[in-house]
Design an enzyme around this catalytic site. Structure first.
Site, PDB file in Angstrom:
ATOM      1  N   ASP A 154      10.798  -1.805   4.180  1.00 48.52           N
ATOM      2  CA  ASP A 154       9.932  -0.712   3.731  1.00 48.52           C
ATOM      3  C   ASP A 154      10.561   0.653   4.013  1.00 48.52           C
ATOM      4  O   ASP A 154      10.179   1.318   4.978  1.00 48.52           O
ATOM      5  CB  ASP A 154       8.565  -0.826   4.439  1.00 48.52           C
ATOM      6  CG  ASP A 154       7.538   0.113   3.844  1.00 48.52           C
ATOM      7  OD1 ASP A 154       7.801   0.684   2.783  1.00 48.52           O
ATOM      8  OD2 ASP A 154       6.460   0.273   4.456  1.00 48.52           O
TER       9      ASP A 154
ATOM     10  N   GLU B 140      -0.930  -5.756   1.348  1.00 44.54           N
ATOM     11  CA  GLU B 140      -1.602  -4.907   2.337  1.00 44.54           C
ATOM     12  C   GLU B 140      -3.101  -4.757   2.036  1.00 44.54           C
ATOM     13  O   GLU B 140      -3.630  -3.651   1.978  1.00 44.54           O
ATOM     14  CB  GLU B 140      -0.909  -3.548   2.416  1.00 44.54           C
ATOM     15  CG  GLU B 140       0.541  -3.682   2.817  1.00 44.54           C
ATOM     16  CD  GLU B 140       1.273  -2.359   3.032  1.00 44.54           C
ATOM     17  OE1 GLU B 140       0.905  -1.373   2.382  1.00 44.54           O
ATOM     18  OE2 GLU B 140       2.207  -2.336   3.847  1.00 44.54           O
TER      19      GLU B 140
ATOM     20  N   GLU C 255       8.563   9.325   4.530  1.00 39.37           N
ATOM     21  CA  GLU C 255       7.668   8.623   5.453  1.00 39.37           C
ATOM     22  C   GLU C 255       8.367   8.232   6.757  1.00 39.37           C
ATOM     23  O   GLU C 255       7.868   8.512   7.845  1.00 39.37           O
ATOM     24  CB  GLU C 255       7.097   7.377   4.756  1.00 39.37           C
ATOM     25  CG  GLU C 255       6.178   6.567   5.642  1.00 39.37           C
ATOM     26  CD  GLU C 255       5.561   5.370   4.911  1.00 39.37           C
ATOM     27  OE1 GLU C 255       5.834   5.192   3.700  1.00 39.37           O
ATOM     28  OE2 GLU C 255       4.821   4.617   5.555  1.00 39.37           O
TER      29      GLU C 255
ATOM     30  N   GLU D  73      12.638   0.988  -6.822  1.00 42.77           N
ATOM     31  CA  GLU D  73      11.694   1.958  -6.241  1.00 42.77           C
ATOM     32  C   GLU D  73      12.303   2.556  -4.981  1.00 42.77           C
ATOM     33  O   GLU D  73      12.659   1.829  -4.052  1.00 42.77           O
ATOM     34  CB  GLU D  73      10.364   1.258  -5.906  1.00 42.77           C
ATOM     35  CG  GLU D  73       9.357   2.174  -5.208  1.00 42.77           C
ATOM     36  CD  GLU D  73       8.014   1.488  -4.897  1.00 42.77           C
ATOM     37  OE1 GLU D  73       7.581   0.607  -5.659  1.00 42.77           O
ATOM     38  OE2 GLU D  73       7.404   1.855  -3.873  1.00 42.77           O
TER      39      GLU D  73
END
Ligand code: GCV
Length: 660
Positions: free
Chosen positions: A349, A270, A377, A371
């Site tokens: 994601d 990104e 989010e 993770e």
């Protein structure tokens, strides 16, 4: 003023008899010089004070002590385990003072949960070597994907150190967290300078506080630092000047900070700089840093979130889900032993549901760490209640078949292969709001992450119940809140994007429904709905993503019949009229899920109203306000998504409910 979350010792008194015992403490004299033991004593003091007990007294005579803290020469408890038992008094033993510290927090928890003391005999050793928190805090005080205020680490490019820092370290120790990365993985501006003398003194104060609670400090670094702060012409990992720069800088940081753990790195992702710029591999980049930190026992946590974020939506060949595996699987065995690859739970994601990343276990000679994202989010941004422990447990229990002990939890903990060690990291959901997590119920994700990272075999229910009782201090509240928590992921999923669909959110801030928000954008996240069907074919007739799994899982996902229904639209492209296992069509399932989900939010609120008076009014009204928003927003999700499907398909709801 900030609150104490699950460490609010005054909301539920412990038994008088136990309180009395805690007032007479025996500790070996030499241990009293250790900061972790001093912190144990302070913690017991806090408990006694909040319970209006007598003051704590130290005694020289263990036979009259109500509580004894001692080390054992026996190494079976490792560097962090403890043995907690009752033998005419509470005895907390560890091979190290870190173990004793964890044992004292566990004792306090047992007493507050009113667990049977006579049978108290708990030997506990953490399953995962690394139990890590990742903050995405920026140095201006903002938090990337933060939903509970600003950072309590940074403000105006300065580091904040105060009593809240200590209270945070206590929260971490109480749930067994042993490492924390304080800054965002997108390292920009002043954050790049965290490894320079500009911040070293403040950072050392911080790392010293954390050390007292068994926590190592880590820093996210900017891969381009040799250029941005070192004045070099490149950051090429093969360049001798670059290597020397990192060695020098790392010596400075490790020698200057107490118990410093190492670096977390987001590279080639990104827009962040990385080894690809120089035609080098991810292993080349990670190993160069690993060599720089190795003399100090440091670690490099290297993220696998590497994909092409400039995709053209017309490109049907590129499948973002495949990117992580394609970048890292060929490098298996090339990473040095102090490198750990940090792999997001799914291949995309942090969606409300994704399959488990195929990298787990496929890497045979590389340390792996899971993770997850406690920051909500894509799961309601701490306005919607969404307890994520059940999701994380599904991931941990996922059988990769790559080893005899082949579940994700076996792979990351080092059970599958003794040579490999990793752990778990969570992008955390905290900020400087009084209650730490914005939504009070979101505290369950923070608490639950730590508990699960210590012991992945705990159940979602026991974690939810313990959290609720410790935080709200009342049995009835515990029953109601834990039930709400346990239902919440399923409810959220049903009115947002069920069946593995994902991504129907507004671009950039990721809140609220936007069925085609990501459809014509560059991020590689498409559902490709037309008037007959929806979903991406990721099987051998499509992008062949399924081929990245072990043969047993590949076969399961390959067929629509055996693919778990919860992931159907992740793996398959399905006509709206396709009949699901319960005989409903796909389109009818969509309508029903959205109507039912939104309705269940109202029920959750009504149940919550039932505990008024049992919990602190301030918390009660705070949560109620969130429920009101959740009701409105879930109904918006329901209406926007249902209208979208109706307009695309032209197929009406069999039950004739209102679709706009
Ligand atoms: C920190 C997603 C988020 C980004 C985040 C990134 C990452 O793309 O939206 O905010 O950046 O993941 O995990 O690095």
């Amino acid at each position: 003023m900030w609150e104490q979350a699950w460490l609010n010792y005054s909301n539920k008194k412990i038994h008088d008899k136990h309180l009395k015992m805690l007032t007479t403490l025996y500790v070996d004299k030499v241990l009293l010089e250790d900061v972790k033991i001093t912190n144990c004593v302070k913690e017991l003091d806090r408990l006694l004070e909040a319970n209006e007990g007598e003051q704590l007294k130290l005694t020289d005579d263990p036979s009259i002590a109500g509580i004894v803290l001692k080390t054992t020469l026996n190494t079976y408890l490792g560097l962090e385990g403890y043995h907690l038992r009752y033998d005419n008094g509470f005895i907390v033993e560890g091979h190290t003072t870190t173990g004793i510290l964890y044992g004292v927090f566990r004792l306090i928890e047992c007493l507050r949960l009113n667990q049977s003391i006579k049978q108290l005999d708990i030997e506990s050793v953490p399953k995962n070597p690394l139990r890590m928190i990742n903050h995405w805090d920026n140095m201006d005080g903002s938090i990337e994907r933060g939903y509970s205020g600003n950072s309590f680490f940074f403000e105006n490019n300065q580091i904040i150190i105060n009593q809240r820092t200590v209270d945070y370290a206590r929260l971490l120790a109480s749930i067994g967290i042993n490492s924390v990365v304080i800054n965002n993985v997108n390292v920009k501006d002043k954050a790049t300078y965290l490894i320079t003398d500009e911040y070293l003194d403040d950072l050392n104060q911080l790392s010293t506080i954390l050390y007292g609670y068994g926590v190592s400090l880590y820093i996210s670094i900017n891969y381009a630092s040799p250029m941005e702060i070192g004045g070099l012409a490149s950051a090429d990992p093969f360049d001798e000047d670059v290597k020397t720069w990192w060695k020098e800088q790392s010596r400075y940081v490790f020698e200057g900070l107490t118990n410093f753990g190492g670096y977390l790195v987001k590279a080639d992702s990104e827009g962040r700089e990385g080894p690809f710029t120089y035609g080098r591999t991810q292993a080349d980049g990670a190993n160069m840093l690993a060599q720089a930190v190795a003399p100090y026992g440091g670690k490099i946590i290297w993220r696998c979130f590497v994909y092409n974020c400039q995709q053209d939506w017309r490109d049907l060949k590129t499948d973002r889900a495949k990117a992580g595996y394609e970048a890292f699987k060929p490098l298996d065995g090339e990473f040095l032993e102090n490198v750990i690859l940090q792999i997001k739970n799914g291949p995309m994601d942090f969606q409300v549901r994704e399959p488990v990343s195929p990298l787990f276990g496929a890497l045979k000679h590389t340390n792996q760490m899971l993770e997850v994202q406690a920051a909500q989010e894509y799961t309601g941004q701490q306005i919607h209640v969404c307890y994520l422990v059940p999701m994380w447990k599904e991931i941990l229990d996922f059988q990769t078949y790559h080893y005899e002990a082949g579940r994700v939890k076996d792979i990351i903990s080092g059970t599958s292969s003794k040579a490999l060690k990793g752990g778990m990291a969570a992008v955390i959901n905290t900020g400087n709001d009084d209650n730490w997590t914005g939504h009070d119920l979101a505290g369950a994700n923070f608490y639950g992450f730590g508990k699960l990272a210590w012991d992945p075999d705990l159940s979602s229910k026991e974690i939810a119940e313990a959290f609720s009782l410790l935080t709200f201090g009342h049995e009835e509240a515990m029953k109601v809140v834990s039930k709400i928590l346990l239902d919440s992921w399923e409810v959220y999923e049903s009115y947002t994007t069920p069946l593995g669909l994902g991504w129907m959110v507004n671009v950039s801030h990721h809140y609220g429904p936007s069925p085609e928000g990501y459809e014509y954008d560059r991020w590689g996240t498409y559902h490709r709905a037309d008037h007959t069907a929806i979903g991406v074919d990721r099987t051998s007739t499509g992008t062949n993503y399924t081929n990245q799994y072990h043969e047993i899982n590949r076969k399961t996902y390959e067929s629509m019949e055996t693919c778990p229904e919860s992931l159907l639209l992740f793996f398959h492209r399905i006509p709206y009229k396709h009949i699901l296992s319960d005989q409903r069509t796909l389109i009818q399932y969509m309508y029903d899920a959205h109507f039912d989900g939104a309705k269940r939010v109202r029920t959750m609120k009504e149940d919550f109203i039932g505990i008024k008076g049992h919990i602190d009014d301030k918390i009660y009204y705070r949560v109620l306000e969130r429920f009101d928003k959740q009701i409105d927003h879930s109904e918006l999700w329901r209406d926007v998504i249902n209208s979208y499907f109706y307009r695309k398909s032209g197929i009406p709801d069999e039950k004739h409910r209102q679709i706009f």
